[in-house]
Design a protein around this motif. Structure first.
Motif, PDB file in Angstrom:
ATOM      1  N   THR A   1      40.700 -33.239 -14.560  1.00 45.22           N
ATOM      2  CA  THR A   1      39.950 -34.202 -15.379  1.00 45.22           C
ATOM      3  C   THR A   1      39.914 -33.746 -16.826  1.00 45.22           C
ATOM      4  OG1 THR A   1      38.569 -34.562 -13.425  1.00 45.22           O
ATOM      5  CG2 THR A   1      37.773 -35.489 -15.478  1.00 45.22           C
ATOM      6  N   CYS A   2      40.123 -34.659 -17.763  1.00 44.82           N
ATOM      7  CA  CYS A   2      40.141 -34.300 -19.185  1.00 44.82           C
ATOM      8  C   CYS A   2      38.735 -33.919 -19.654  1.00 44.82           C
ATOM      9  CB  CYS A   2      40.666 -35.456 -20.031  1.00 44.82           C
ATOM     10  SG  CYS A   2      40.582 -35.088 -21.802  1.00 44.82           S
ATOM     11  N   SER A   3      38.653 -32.773 -20.330  1.00 37.84           N
ATOM     12  CA  SER A   3      37.357 -32.276 -20.813  1.00 37.84           C
ATOM     13  C   SER A   3      36.868 -33.083 -22.012  1.00 37.84           C
ATOM     14  CB  SER A   3      37.483 -30.803 -21.204  1.00 37.84           C
ATOM     15  OG  SER A   3      38.562 -30.649 -22.117  1.00 37.84           O
ATOM     16  N   VAL A   4      37.749 -33.878 -22.618  1.00 38.83           N
ATOM     17  CA  VAL A   4      37.351 -34.652 -23.796  1.00 38.83           C
ATOM     18  C   VAL A   4      37.012 -36.100 -23.417  1.00 38.83           C
ATOM     19  CG1 VAL A   4      38.079 -35.497 -26.080  1.00 38.83           C
ATOM     20  CG2 VAL A   4      38.735 -33.194 -25.312  1.00 38.83           C
ATOM     21  N   CYS A   5      37.952 -36.820 -22.782  1.00 39.32           N
ATOM     22  CA  CYS A   5      37.729 -38.255 -22.548  1.00 39.32           C
ATOM     23  C   CYS A   5      37.419 -38.596 -21.086  1.00 39.32           C
ATOM     24  CB  CYS A   5      38.926 -39.072 -23.029  1.00 39.32           C
ATOM     25  SG  CYS A   5      40.392 -38.856 -21.995  1.00 39.32           S
ATOM     26  N   GLY A   6      37.514 -37.622 -20.191  1.00 34.86           N
ATOM     27  CA  GLY A   6      37.180 -37.894 -18.785  1.00 34.86           C
ATOM     28  C   GLY A   6      38.297 -38.551 -17.984  1.00 34.86           C
TER      29      GLY A   6
ATOM     30  N   ILE B   1      47.229 -30.654 -19.957  1.00 32.87           N
ATOM     31  CA  ILE B   1      46.834 -31.287 -21.222  1.00 32.87           C
ATOM     32  C   ILE B   1      46.779 -32.804 -21.077  1.00 32.87           C
ATOM     33  CG2 ILE B   1      47.550 -31.643 -23.643  1.00 32.87           C
ATOM     34  CD1 ILE B   1      48.796 -28.854 -23.486  1.00 32.87           C
ATOM     35  N   CYS B   2      45.697 -33.413 -21.610  1.00 34.59           N
ATOM     36  CA  CYS B   2      45.528 -34.860 -21.512  1.00 34.59           C
ATOM     37  C   CYS B   2      46.559 -35.603 -22.361  1.00 34.59           C
ATOM     38  CB  CYS B   2      44.108 -35.233 -21.956  1.00 34.59           C
ATOM     39  SG  CYS B   2      43.782 -37.013 -21.932  1.00 34.59           S
ATOM     40  N   ASP B   3      47.194 -36.636 -21.778  1.00 41.06           N
ATOM     41  CA  ASP B   3      48.191 -37.442 -22.508  1.00 41.06           C
ATOM     42  C   ASP B   3      47.548 -38.153 -23.696  1.00 41.06           C
ATOM     43  OD1 ASP B   3      49.817 -36.802 -20.406  1.00 41.06           O
ATOM     44  OD2 ASP B   3      49.837 -38.812 -19.518  1.00 41.06           O
TER      45      ASP B   3
HETATM   46 ZN    ZN Z   1      41.553 -36.988 -22.647  1.00 39.70          ZN
END
Ligand code: ZN
Ligand code: AP5
Length: 218
Positions: A132-137, A152-154
């Motif tokens: 799960t992305c730590s920034v946007c979820g 890493i989140c796309d």
């Molecule tokens: Zn993200």
């Protein structure tokens, strides 16, 4: 969308969070996830987080009074006035009765319930593979929906995290809690005539498409 409150029901890993995010985006209504609220409280070490941490780590449910209090407070916020999604709540008959009372008191009628059904043998792989992305979820899966670059989140380059309760032992406890305490809600809502069963073994985009079509007509 007919109902004021949409409820996503399903076993751990069924895809409640994945689908609730899409539906929330589409209808611009908030996604109220008790799991996310509790995890945030654990991270910040608030009294709520400290009370919930051991239960969550053990894969057991947090007491009804605690989660009902969280939900009541959250849906009193102004962004929930035109409707909201409950993701991972209710999970016991007592919580479901609480939802009914709460909606009735606010003159909101019955909820609409989406039960995502997935074969049990897929759940473990989905959960151990989740990131799960730590920034946007945003929710990824190393097996079924991997990010372009590992970890890493796309969307925003945020670091992808692994949930503390997504280890095999805790997952087994979560599945047991689901069977013992939550699965009875399927009959509870079927009896109210508000249950819609969703085939959750397909790929996420196909499920979302079907769901949005259903909700746009319903
Ligand atoms: Zn993200
Ligand atoms: P919570 O955070 O609600 O966890 P959960 O119910 O175990 O559900 P998950 O978030 O694990 O699964 P999901 O169905 O949302 O799946 P997702 O979309 O992420 O609760 C955690 C804990 O908090 C509980 O154990 C309890 O202690 C406490 N708690 C929370 N609410 C409570 C309540 N009401 N009462 C008491 N205690 C409470 O998808 C999973 C993975 O699969 C992802 O990697 C995703 O990319 C992938 N995936 C999704 N859909 C598909 C698909 N169609 N095909 C392939 N892969 C897919």
């Amino acid at each position: 969308m007919r109902a004021h409150a949409l409820i996503f029901l399903g076993a751990p890993g069924a895809g409640k969070g994945t689908q609730a995010r899409e539906v929330a985006r589409h209808f611009t209504i908030p996604q109220v996830s008790t799991g996310d609220i509790l995890r945030e409280a654990v991270k910040r070490q608030t009294p709520l987080g400290l009370a919930a941490k051991a239960k969550m780590e053990a894969g057991a449910l947090v007491p009804d009074e605690v989660v009902c209090g969280i939900v009541e407070e959250r849906i009193d916020e102004t962004d929930c006035q035109k409707g909201f999604i409950l993701d991972g709540f209710p999970r016991t008959i007592a919580q479901a009765q609480f939802v009914d009372r709460m909606l009735q008191a606010k003159g909101r009628g019955l909820p609409q319930v989406l039960d995502i059904e997935v074969d049990e043998d897929l759940l473990l792989k989905r959960l151990t593979g989740r990131r799960t992305c730590s920034v946007c979820g945003e929710i990824y899966n190393v097996h079924f929906n991997p990010p372009k670059a590992e970890g890493i989140c796309d969307k925003d380059g945020g670091k992808l995290l692994y949930r503390a309760d997504d280890n095999e032992q805790t997952i087994r406890q979560r599945l047991e809690a689901y069977h013992k305490q939550t699965s009875a809600l399927i009959e509870f809502y079927r009896a109210q005539g508000v249950l819609h069963e969703v085939e959750g073994n397909n790929d996420p985009a196909a499920i979302a498409k079907g769901l949005l079509e259903f909700l746009s007509q319903a």
